[in-house]
Every structure is written in C-alpha cells, then in structure tokens.
Design an enzyme around this catalytic site. Structure first.
Site, PDB file in Angstrom:
ATOM      1  N   GLY A   8       0.836  -1.202   0.000  1.00 61.01           N
ATOM      2  CA  GLY A   8       0.000   0.000   0.000  1.00 61.01           C
ATOM      3  C   GLY A   8       0.863   1.241   0.000  1.00 61.01           C
ATOM      4  N   VAL A  28       0.899   4.635   5.533  1.00 63.10           N
ATOM      5  CA  VAL A  28       0.454   3.482   6.317  1.00 63.10           C
ATOM      6  C   VAL A  28       1.628   2.516   6.531  1.00 63.10           C
ATOM      7  CG1 VAL A  28      -1.176   1.555   6.441  1.00 63.10           C
ATOM      8  CG2 VAL A  28      -1.938   3.746   5.544  1.00 63.10           C
ATOM      9  N   GLY A  29       2.527   2.450   5.557  1.00 58.55           N
ATOM     10  CA  GLY A  29       3.731   1.623   5.711  1.00 58.55           C
ATOM     11  C   GLY A  29       4.470   1.989   6.997  1.00 58.55           C
ATOM     12  N   GLU A  50       5.646  -3.227   0.602  1.00 58.69           N
ATOM     13  CA  GLU A  50       5.559  -3.105  -0.860  1.00 58.69           C
ATOM     14  C   GLU A  50       4.825  -1.803  -1.137  1.00 58.69           C
ATOM     15  OE1 GLU A  50       6.739  -5.226  -3.200  1.00 58.69           O
ATOM     16  OE2 GLU A  50       7.545  -6.708  -1.826  1.00 58.69           O
ATOM     17  N   CYS A  87       0.667  -0.158  -9.316  1.00 61.05           N
ATOM     18  CA  CYS A  87       1.816   0.397  -8.589  1.00 61.05           C
ATOM     19  C   CYS A  87       3.036   0.574  -9.474  1.00 61.05           C
ATOM     20  CB  CYS A  87       2.148  -0.487  -7.395  1.00 61.05           C
ATOM     21  SG  CYS A  87       2.496  -2.184  -7.840  1.00 61.05           S
TER      22      CYS A  87
END
Ligand code: NAD
Length: 440
Positions: free
Chosen positions: A194, A198-199, A216, A250
C-alpha cells in the site's frame, strides 16, 4: 459471517499459533495441499471473482483473469513445481580448524504466524500471492483484504475458508480500526502492500514486537524515452502499461521523461495508441476500468490542469470514469509531479538529454520501477548503473513482475523486502545455520 460476533484478533492469532506449534503446517504435503486447494478455488470461482473485480474497479473479465486470477494460478504452478528444490538444505564449506568430519548447512524454517495486509488496486493478486508464498514456506497466515474493494473482500472472505485449512488461514475484513487491532498482536512477519504513510504505521507497530516487515509501496515510476527509440512501439507499450486498470497500478509508468523534440513526436503516437486500445470513446470500451472511488476521482481531477491536454482530460464523477489522459509541457513543479498519480494521467516532462534525465531521477525518491526506451546499449547501461529503483524495465513496462523467478519489491521510499517465486520462501522463512561435528 454477519450472524456471529467476529473472533477477536488475539483469539485468531492464538488459534493459528497453536496450529503452527502443533507442526501441522510444516510438512511439504500440507503446504502443497493448501496451494492445490487455492488453485481449485481460483479455477472454480474465477468468474465470481471477476464479477467482484468488475463491481469494485470496472475491470473487464479479460483483465481480471490476466492480471489477477490467472496470474495467481501461474504463481501457484511455479511454486508447486519448484518448492521441493527451493527448500533443500544448502551446504556450506567448513573451515579446516573444525576438522574434516565437520559439516555445515542452512535450512529454511517457517516463521510462524504471518499477517498479509493488501490494497484495493489488484485486490486478488496482491492478497493471494503473498499468502501463497507464506503457506508454501510453512506458515499460518492472517489475510486482511482492502475495504476499498468491498466486493472482492467479501468474495475472498467467503471462499477462502471453504478451501483452505481454517486453523491455519484466517481472513479478517475491515478498515482502519480492524487493521489497528490486528497490528497490536504479535506476528512473526508482516507483509504490507500500500502507501508509505500506512507503511510507516505498520513498521512502528511491528517494532513493538521486533517483527520483520516487508513493505511493498509505490511512488512515481519514470519512463525515459531516448530520441533514437521507435516512438510508435514506445507509445503502444506506454499506453498499455499506463492505462491498464485505469492507471491504478503500482508499477505503471507514472510520467514520461524525454527531450522536447521527442516529446512533440511522441504526442500524436500516444493519441493513436490510446485510440487503438480503447477506441475514440474509451468510456464505451468494455476494456477500460473505473476509478476506485469518488475521493480518488476528485484527487485525480485536481491534477488535470497541470499541463497542456494532448488527449482525454475529462471524466464523469458519478460513473467514476476518467478518460485516458496525456498532458504535455508539464512543469516539474506542477501538482501532477508532486505525488504518485495512481490514475490514468500521463504527464510528459522534458529534459535536455540523458544526463539531465539521470539527475532528475536521482533528485527524486527511489522509484518502484524505472522504464527505459532506447536503442543504445550505453544508455541502458548508464541508467542501470547510475540510478536505483525496485525494478528496471528495458523496453517494456510492467512485465518484470510477471517473471516468477525475479524478485519483486521496492527500495528506499518504494519499500523494502521482496517476493514472488523463491523470493517469497526467502521472505517468509528463517534461514537457519546448522553446524554438525560428530561426537565419536
Ligand atoms: P489501501 O487504501 O487499500 O490501503 C492498503 C491497506 O492498508 C488496506 O488493507 C487498508 O485497510 C490498510 N490501512 C489503511 N489505513 C490504515 C491505517 N491507518 N492503519 C492500518 N492499516 C491501514 O491502498 P492504498 O495504500 O491506497 O494503495 C495504493 C498504494 O499502494 C500506492 O502507493 C501504490 O503504488 C501502492 N501499491 C504498491 C504495490 C506494490 O506491490 N509495491 C502494489 C499495489 C499498490
């Protein structure tokens, strides 16, 4: 199930950990059975999943099978074919001072209970590919599909328990509160796909338990077009890579970097390529996807006046339709160049030539993918040598991620860790060092 109180995350993890501790997930036979059942699920319920993907993202059935369902089936087949060989212990030479009878090797130990958190853009592939890697490595797994692809999330939550060992695989649906509750638990690995904001939340939560993570992430993946390239081929390949899934990929080429003259010549080629893919009215094409929600539609719409419109530039919020758009004369300071676009807008930014292109790339975050279109070996080698990116595509966008024997992952802001094929086994195992010296 709606008629039951959802199981508490602590209870789910405890249940899966008990299964792992019992040793059930370790034998090769258990692992291959899970993979075969997952394959059966995908082949039996492919149409159902494709419908869910259409409901969530307007994906055509062809695209749903090609980029999600069949993609995952291929990864299963590749893993089933090689797993035995990948798991083999590997011997290491022993120094003389340990004696001629000593021996050393490494073996792969599964980690335990793995958490996989997936995004909405390829909600089948990006949930199930890490999951199958974790199962192949002998782990129990909790999967958390994205709430932004609700039909797919519901389909996966309904189907997985019918096919997989429910004491070793659990699906937790939900948004931020549910994910936050999961992240409070101790896992043995967290695999997150994502965005970087948030990572960072995931990595902070993982630090509490010293849990290893794979992140990722995304970012702006540049496409450098050299003046010697065949622009008709370049435009076809750029348009395919960019406008697949309405640009919500992505590793989609985020923007084009080229010299002013090549930029001018590329513009009509891109118009032709877009029309060849989706016709003069892409809205009518069954092959063109939709934007995931109104929030993203509004975000993307605000980027449309970042340059001169070559094609597209309009949309319909109610239908979440945004035309495939190419923008020229884009200033590097324009809004469209400040963040990952993640939608069907392709800006063309000009630089004087290769040196400036390399500087431009290195002045920005390390991208998830970098694409180069050139006939020159020197250009290819210079870019490979002088820039850093998760992957490098020479002449073809996106395709590197379909090669199961290549590691897929980012570097720097585009993430850490890698997976696919044997790299999933590396990620979801501990490689244990063993030394043996006979007592006799
Ligand atoms: P998303 O909004 O679906 O979020 C991803 C996951 O994070 C979801 O499961 C969501 O529930 C969870 N999440 C969201 N907020 C959270 C919070 N505050 N705490 C805990 N969990 C939370 O997807 P997204 O982030 O919008 O996805 C798009 C991004 O993902 C893009 O940057 C894209 O480049 C990147 N991406 C990377 C890859 C890759 O393989 N490297 C693949 C697809 C997408």
């Amino acid at each position: 199930m709606n008629d039951r109180t959802p199981e508490h995350p602590a209870d789910i993890v405890a249940r899966l950990r008990a299964t792992f501790r019992s040793g059930r997930t370790k034998p090769l036979a258990w692992r291959t059975t899970q993979l075969r059942r997952l394959r059966e699920l995908l082949t039996t319920h492919g149409a159902e999943l494709a419908e869910a993907l259409h409901a969530d993202l307007g994906k055509s059935s062809t695209e749903a099978f090609r980029t999600e369902i069949d993609f995952t089936v291929r990864e299963i087949d590749h893993t089933l074919e090689h797993l035995d060989e990948w798991l083999r212990p590997e011997s290491a030479p022993v120094p003389v001072h340990l004696g001629a009878d000593a021996s050393a090797w490494t073996r792969y130990d599964p980690l335990g209970v793995v958490l996989v958190i997936a995004p909405w853009n390829y909600p089948v592939q990006l949930l199930l590919t890490p999951m199958l890697g974790a199962l192949a490595a002998g782990n129990a797994v909790v999967v958390k599909p994205s709430e932004l692809a609700p039909a797919t999330s519901a389909a996966v939550a309904r189907l997985l328990p019918r096919y997989l060992d429910t004491d070793a695989v659990a699906v937790v649906e939900g948004a931020v509160p549910e994910t936050t509750a999961l992240l409070a638990e101790r896992f043995d690995h967290i695999f997150y796909t994502g965005n970087g904001a948030v990572g960072r939340i995931v990595m902070r939560a993982a630090a509490e338990h010293l849990t290893p993570v794979a992140l990722e992430l995304g970012g702006k993946s540049p496409a450098f077009v050299d003046r010697d390239a065949d622009l008709s081929v370049v435009a076809d390949r750029l348009a395919r890579g960019k406008f697949l899934n309405a640009g919500q990929t992505c590793v989609a080429p985020d923007y084009v970097l080229t010299d002013p003259e090549t930029a001018r010549a590329l513009e009509p080629e891109l118009v032709r390529a877009v029309e060849a893919l989706f016709g003069a009215e892409p809205r009518q094409s069954g092959e063109y996807g939709r934007i995931v929600n109104e929030r993203h539609f509004d975000r993307l719409s605000s980027l449309l006046d970042s340059g001169r419109t070559v094609i597209g530039g309009s949309g319909d919020r109610t239908a979440k339709y945004l035309a495939p758009t190419v923008l020229a004369d884009v200033d590097p300071k324009a809004p469209v160049m400040q963040e990952e676009i993640f939608g069907p807008i392709l800006p063309i930014v000009t630089v004087a030539g290769l040196d400036e292109a390399i500087d431009f790339i290195n002045d920005h975050d390390k991208p998830l993918a970098l694409y180069v279109f050139t006939e020159s070996d020197t250009t290819r080698e210079r870019i490979a040598e002088e820039t850093s990116s998760g992957g490098l595509g020479l002449g073809l966008p996106l395709a590197h991620l379909t090669v199961s024997d290549l590691p897929f992952g980012g570097v720097g802001e585009s993430g850490m860790g890698r997976y696919h094929g044997r790299y999933s086994i590396e990620t979801f195992s501990h490689r244990k060092a063993v030394l043996e010296k006979p007592l006799g």
